[in-house]
Design a protein around this motif. Structure first.
Motif: not given
Length: 292
Positions: A83-88, A120-126, A128-140
């Motif tokens: 789900y999430g259009k390949d962003q998760w 964990g499940q991470l949401y993807t933010l791309r 224009p400079c080429g940097l990719t940031w994935r952020t989310g929650g994690e259980i350990e």
């Protein structure tokens, strides 16, 4: 167990059930070849060896500080969620580590063994400079033990912890000539947790045989427990795989029941990363750079 602890237990159980439901849905979708033929969801896996140094202290076992060698094995698995259009992206990580440390005067020894699993499940933010940031929650979930051969009364201390927190990933690919090299930084930062700790001067005989279990499960946050994991890697492609080299830093610490504990480790990382596609389409397997 206190009222706050019971509330936190219920919250963590709900999160685990949610993760299990998501995994079941994912398995159901994987079982349909027609769905996968229309939409590829590659699996990115890596396995690495870690070697470095650690500094330890546990006042339940000794008042001394210990320093020594540390070894580990790390396995990581990433996959785009349906789900999430390949962003998760979901992320699994398993760490096994052991250390052999000695006191400053070299007449004391502390041996440790730890096993950690995180999801964990991470949401993807791309950008224009080429940097990719994935952020989310994690259980350990982590567990292990420390052993002091010189102690006759209380020679070992158990460590068990269930935590919930943030997971962050930054990746950037640069080109050295025609060779793409990926830089990656990964942060895991627990915020709340449940963890085990005996009372000051309380033996495990009293806990498990006499039943003195009051107060052994603690609610953790940054005021009494601070854990953090930093991983920086450089990935150099070799065919359809990549050589991974980097640096791993891990902090485990707690201060509760008048007992202090910390374990700091710094390790060199070397391993192999690759991308796996279960169902190939007409274009063939997904390239290694699918997550970057």
């Amino acid at each position: 167990m206190t009222h706050k602890a019971s509330i936190l237990v219920k919250a963590l159980v709900l999160l685990l059930l949610s993760a299990g439901t998501g995994a079941a849905e994912l398995h159901a979708q994987e079982a349909t070849p027609e769905t996968n033929a229309r939409k590829e969801r590659p699996v990115f896996v890596s396995t690495s060896l870690l070697a470095g140094r650690g500094t330890l202290h546990d006042s339940y076992l000794s008042i001394s500080h210990y320093k020594g060698s540390e070894w580990g094995l790390m396995h990581e698995r990433l996959r785009v969620l349906p789900y999430g259009k390949d962003q998760w992206v979901m992320r699994h990580r398993i760490d096994a580590s052991a250390s052999n440390a000695y006191g400053i005067s070299s007449n004391g020894q502390l041996i440790t063994a730890m096993l950690d699993y995180s999801y964990g499940q991470l949401y993807t933010l791309r950008f224009p400079c080429g940097l990719t940031w994935r952020t989310g929650g994690e259980i350990e979930l982590s567990g292990g033990a420390l052993y002091n051969p010189r102690n006759s009364n209380n020679p070992a201390a158990a460590k068990v912890n269930l935590s919930l927190g943030f997971s962050e990933m930054l990746t950037y690919t640069l080109h050295l000539g025609r060779l793409p090299v990926t830089l990656r930084y990964q942060l895991s930062l627990p915020v709340v947790s449940l963890f085990f700790s005996p009372g000051f001067g309380e033996s495990y005989y009293e806990i498990f045989y006499l039943g003195n279990r009051a107060g052994i499960v603690k609610c953790g946050s940054w005021h009494n427990r601070f854990d953090m994991n930093n991983l920086f890697t450089v990935e150099i492609p070799i065919g359809r795989a990549a050589l991974r080299i980097g640096y791993d830093n891990r902090i485990r610490s707690s201060r509760v029941n008048h007992l202090d504990y910390f374990h700091y480790s710094n390790a060199f990382v070397i391993g192999v990363a690759t991308s796996i596609t279960r169902f190939k389409n007409s274009q063939g397997a997904t390239p290694l750079s699918a997550y970057y």
